[in-house]
Design an enzyme around this catalytic site. Structure first.
Site, mmCIF file in Angstrom:
data_model
loop_
_atom_site.group_PDB
_atom_site.id
_atom_site.type_symbol
_atom_site.label_atom_id
_atom_site.label_comp_id
_atom_site.label_asym_id
_atom_site.label_seq_id
_atom_site.Cartn_x
_atom_site.Cartn_y
_atom_site.Cartn_z
ATOM 1 N N TYR A 143 104.111 4.460 39.873
ATOM 2 C CA TYR A 143 104.342 5.011 41.209
ATOM 3 C C TYR A 143 103.058 5.096 42.026
ATOM 4 C CZ TYR A 143 109.159 6.590 40.359
ATOM 5 O OH TYR A 143 110.501 6.664 40.130
ATOM 6 N N LYS A 191 106.254 2.924 25.346
ATOM 7 C CA LYS A 191 106.532 1.531 24.979
ATOM 8 C C LYS A 191 105.264 0.990 24.321
ATOM 9 C CE LYS A 191 109.155 -2.166 24.926
ATOM 10 N NZ LYS A 191 110.409 -2.273 24.141
ATOM 11 N N ASP A 223 113.275 2.008 25.054
ATOM 12 C CA ASP A 223 114.555 1.287 24.944
ATOM 13 C C ASP A 223 115.458 1.950 23.904
ATOM 14 O OD1 ASP A 223 112.725 0.483 22.993
ATOM 15 O OD2 ASP A 223 113.286 -1.634 23.045
ATOM 16 N N ASP A 247 111.954 8.920 35.205
ATOM 17 C CA ASP A 247 112.884 8.735 36.324
ATOM 18 C C ASP A 247 114.186 8.141 35.800
ATOM 19 O OD1 ASP A 247 113.737 8.515 39.054
ATOM 20 O OD2 ASP A 247 113.307 6.371 38.938
ATOM 21 N N ASP A 251 118.064 10.234 35.044
ATOM 22 C CA ASP A 251 119.355 9.854 35.638
ATOM 23 C C ASP A 251 120.382 9.609 34.540
ATOM 24 O OD1 ASP A 251 118.324 9.802 38.295
ATOM 25 O OD2 ASP A 251 119.647 8.108 38.787
HETATM 26 C C1 IPM Z 1 113.722 11.084 41.779
HETATM 27 C C2 IPM Z 1 113.929 10.005 42.801
HETATM 28 C C3 IPM Z 1 112.579 9.623 43.401
HETATM 29 C C4 IPM Z 1 111.724 9.097 42.270
HETATM 30 C C5 IPM Z 1 112.649 8.613 44.553
HETATM 31 C C6 IPM Z 1 113.566 9.059 45.654
HETATM 32 C C7 IPM Z 1 111.279 8.304 45.096
HETATM 33 O O1 IPM Z 1 114.600 8.919 42.259
HETATM 34 O O2 IPM Z 1 113.223 12.155 42.139
HETATM 35 O O3 IPM Z 1 114.072 10.879 40.620
HETATM 36 O O4 IPM Z 1 111.820 7.907 41.918
HETATM 37 O O5 IPM Z 1 110.932 9.869 41.728
HETATM 38 MN MN MN Z 2 115.249 9.242 40.192
#
Ligand code: IPM
Ligand code: MN
Length: 367
Positions: A143, A191, A223, A247, A251
């Site tokens: 990032y 990794k 993975d 990240d 999710d």
């Molecule tokens: C999160 C989001 C952000 C990230 C984006 C919106 C920049 O996906 O907070 O997980 O990738 O960190």
């Molecule tokens: Mn995210």
């Protein structure tokens, strides 16, 4: 105990304003019930800020953030800006506020809420009892690493996954401290079979672990971890990982909870802590009043815990959320699998949380 708290609200794009609106109302109820003085100020971030002020993180917003005790963020991102390079998009405002505030440890709890296991595509016996705390490093890796570029002349693009030892040490300490107060296990994800940066990560985490003899450390490749998370989520306590892996895995962890809309986060370790739900701006459902506000409300609970030391109040919000979910007051994302549940709106769910909070306080007072 903090009686006075200055909170900057940056609701952002899409469903951001709807869900943070409910979180703020819950915080206002907490303030009324406990006699606290919470002061709210609002500023722009993301796509709405680009439109109004030409920048995804205007000066005024950053200044207000640095002057506050805590920042509560909704979501950023809007399809209107899809053609722009990363540095000009709404997301750039989020990355800038993260780096300016300086919080490097992003805590993302993922919890199998009782009564919601039906909503997960995983079998109930797999998800029930899962309780994971992701510690995602937030200021390093791909990032922020340089060089980064899309060089159109040579038709190539590159980003850099870079970590210094110190960056790994400080986030590892947070993970071990938190694990020591939980089930005493850290799973570090990397990794290291391919990347030098992961080899440094693994060596450093192993070194930090020596200061925490009571906490068990295991390493997993990212993975394999993506698979284990779905097969045996109960195996994990604290999961420590770098920015992009965190990240992605956080999710994925939304599957355990049954909806990404339930996941909160807190970013600690910097000048001012930053609180944001894990979900995005969800432009497809924005403005319809159907977004799940519980991720934002649980984020508000984390704010009380980590920026105000109001542990009882944070726990009361979490208990209220548990009750509301159990009572079947749910937005569409949580009602999907359970046809007996009537779908509630964003504001109905928020009101119900406040009602339960006030009721719990009244019955405690009567005792
Ligand atoms: C999160 C989001 C952000 C990230 C984006 C919106 C920049 O996906 O907070 O997980 O990738 O960190
Ligand atoms: Mn995210």
């Amino acid at each position: 105990m903090t009686k006075k708290l200055k909170i900057l609200v940056v609701a952002g794009d899409g469903i951001g304003p709807e869900v943070t609106g409910e979180a703020v109302r819950v915080l206002q109820s907490v303030a009324e019930l406990g006699g606290y003085d919470f002061q709210f100020r609002e500023e722009l971030i993301g796509g709405v800020a680009i439109k109004a002020k030409g920048s995804p993180l205007p000066e005024d917003t950053l200044k207000a953030a640095l002057e506050s005790d805590a920042v509560l963020l909704g979501a950023v991102g809007s399809n209107e800006f899809n053609a722009l390079p990363p540095s000009e998009r709404p997301e750039a405002g989020l990355l800038k506020i993260r780096s300016e505030l300086g919080g490097f440890a992003n805590l993302r709890p993922s919890f199998a809420w009782p009564g919601l296991s039906q909503n997960s595509p995983l079998r109930p016996e797999i998800v029930e009892g899962a309780d994971i705390l992701f510690v995602r490093e937030l200021l390093g890796g791909l990032y922020f690493g340089a060089p980064r570029e899309w060089d159109k002349r040579v038709n190539a693009a590159w980003n850099t996954m870079r970590y210094t030892r110190d960056e790994v040490v400080r986030v590892s300490k947070v993970a071990f401290e938190l694990a020591a107060k939980r089930r005493k296990k850290v799973t570090s994800v990397d990794k290291a079979n391919v990347l030098e940066v992961s080899q440094l990560w693994r060596a450093t985490v192993t070194e930090v672990a020596k200061d925490y003899p009571d906490v068990a450390l295991e390493h997993q490749y990212v993975d394999a971890m993506a698979m284990h998370l779905m097969n045996q989520p109960r195996n994990y306590d604290v999961v420590l990982t770098e920015n992009l892996f965190g990240d992605i895995l956080s999710d994925e962890a939304g599957v355990i909870t049954g909806s990404l809309g339930m996941l909160p986060s807190a970013t600690i370790g910097g000048k001012v802590n930053l609180y944001e739900p894990v979900h995005g701006s969800a432009p497809d459902i924005a403005g319809k009043g159907i977004a799940n506000p519980l991720g934002a409300i649980l984020t508000a609970a984390m704010l009380l815990r980590y920026s105000a030391g109001l542990e009882d109040e944070a726990a009361a919000i979490e208990a209220a959320v548990k009750q509301v979910v159990a009572d079947g007051v749910r937005t569409a994302d949580l009602a999907r699998a359970d046809k007996s549940v009537e779908v509630s709106s964003t504001t109905e769910v928020g009101s119900k949380v406040r009602e339960v909070l006030v009721g719990a306080r009244a019955s405690a007072a009567a005792r």
